[in-house]
Design a protein around this motif. Structure first.
Motif, PDB file in Angstrom:
ATOM      1  N   GLN B   6      69.886  78.860  52.379  1.00 51.24           N
ATOM      2  CA  GLN B   6      69.885  77.589  51.669  1.00 51.24           C
ATOM      3  C   GLN B   6      70.210  76.527  52.715  1.00 51.24           C
ATOM      4  O   GLN B   6      71.360  76.394  53.134  1.00 51.24           O
ATOM      5  CB  GLN B   6      70.896  77.606  50.529  1.00 51.24           C
ATOM      6  CG  GLN B   6      70.534  78.614  49.443  1.00 51.24           C
ATOM      7  CD  GLN B   6      71.534  78.618  48.300  1.00 51.24           C
ATOM      8  OE1 GLN B   6      72.240  79.608  48.079  1.00 51.24           O
ATOM      9  NE2 GLN B   6      71.592  77.537  47.563  1.00 51.24           N
ATOM     10  N   ASP B   8      70.513  73.325  52.879  1.00 49.44           N
ATOM     11  CA  ASP B   8      71.341  72.164  52.594  1.00 49.44           C
ATOM     12  C   ASP B   8      72.705  72.592  52.076  1.00 49.44           C
ATOM     13  O   ASP B   8      72.790  73.230  51.039  1.00 49.44           O
ATOM     14  CB  ASP B   8      70.655  71.266  51.565  1.00 49.44           C
ATOM     15  CG  ASP B   8      69.262  70.849  52.010  1.00 49.44           C
ATOM     16  OD1 ASP B   8      68.302  71.125  51.276  1.00 49.44           O
ATOM     17  OD2 ASP B   8      69.162  70.270  53.111  1.00 49.44           O
ATOM     18  N   THR B 105      74.514  75.573  47.817  1.00 47.86           N
ATOM     19  CA  THR B 105      74.348  74.129  48.018  1.00 47.86           C
ATOM     20  C   THR B 105      75.215  73.415  46.993  1.00 47.86           C
ATOM     21  O   THR B 105      75.116  73.694  45.786  1.00 47.86           O
ATOM     22  CB  THR B 105      72.884  73.694  47.821  1.00 47.86           C
ATOM     23  OG1 THR B 105      72.067  74.309  48.810  1.00 47.86           O
ATOM     24  CG2 THR B 105      72.758  72.182  47.927  1.00 47.86           C
TER      25      THR B 105
END
Lengths: 115, 111
Positions: B6, B8, B105
């Motif tokens: 992921q 971000d 995130t």
């Protein structure tokens, strides 16, 4: 319909001690998986129990052990606690058959702090 | 080894704006893919899942995700974010009866 329940909610232990965490699966589920979630990380798979036997294990030392009872509930035991064992411990339940094993329902977790 | 990325760590969106959270996986076969949401101090709630078939999957709370095999991605989307969507979101791949999760995130929603 009760979901997955875990106890206790929080726990504080000292290095070297032993701890037992408990989990009751969602009604109708027969498989219990345990995950460790360290702060700021995603959950890491510890092991999975089905028919009262450990069926699969992640990359965790033997200090981590478990048990599943005839009513499908489960315990996670950690011996000789280290500071690094501080984490949120999540229990998840599912059915064992086919891809249903991946549809895992999680409990609220037990927050373990080792001092 | 199977893995989920992921990219971000944090995302901030305005309330009412659209949202897309990125997820990339590494897995040789056709993956089973999942998105979970975790509110502070709580466990994980399953938002949606993909096993096969239609690559656009609808979930709860107005979320959807699209499986793109060519990009090894399974991005989560919502057309209009609500303040109550602020939480941490985890993408996961199902492998040998267990789930392998990304790092998550954190979504912040500003009013």
């Amino acid at each position: 319909d009760a979901g997955v329940t875990q106890s206790p909610t929080h726990l504080i232990k000292t290095r070297g001690q032993q701890v037992t965490l408990r989990c009751s699966p969602k009604s109708g589920h027969d498989t219990v998986s345990w995950y460790q979630q360290a702060l700021g990380q995603g959950p890491q798979f510890i092991f999975q129990y089905y028919e009262e036997e450990e069926r699969q294990r992640g990359n965790f030392p033997d200090r981590f052990s478990g048990h599943q009872f005839p009513n499908y509930s489960s315990e996670l035991n950690v011996n000789a606690l280290l500071l690094g064992d501080s984490a949120l411990y999540l229990c998840a339940s599912s059915l064992r058959s086919g891809r249903a094993v991946y549809e895992q329902y999680f409990g609220p977790g037990t927050r373990l702090t080792v001092t | 080894a199977q893995s989920v990325t992921q990219p971000d760590i944090h995302i901030t969106v305005s309330e009412g704006a659209s949202l897309e959270l990125r997820c990339n996986y590494s897995y040789g076969a056709t993956p089973y893919l999942f998105w979970y949401v975790q509110s502070p101090g709580q466990g994980l709630q399953l938002l949606l899942k993909y096993f096969s078939g239609d690559t656009l999957v609808q979930g709860i709370k107005g979320f959807e995700a699209e499986f793109k095999r060519s990009q090894s991605s399974f991005n989560l989307r919502k057309p209009s974010v609500h303040w109550s969507d602020a939480a941490e979101y985890f993408c996961a791949v199902g492998v040998t009866n267990k789930l392998v999760f990304g790092a998550g995130t954190i979504l912040r929603v500003k009013s």
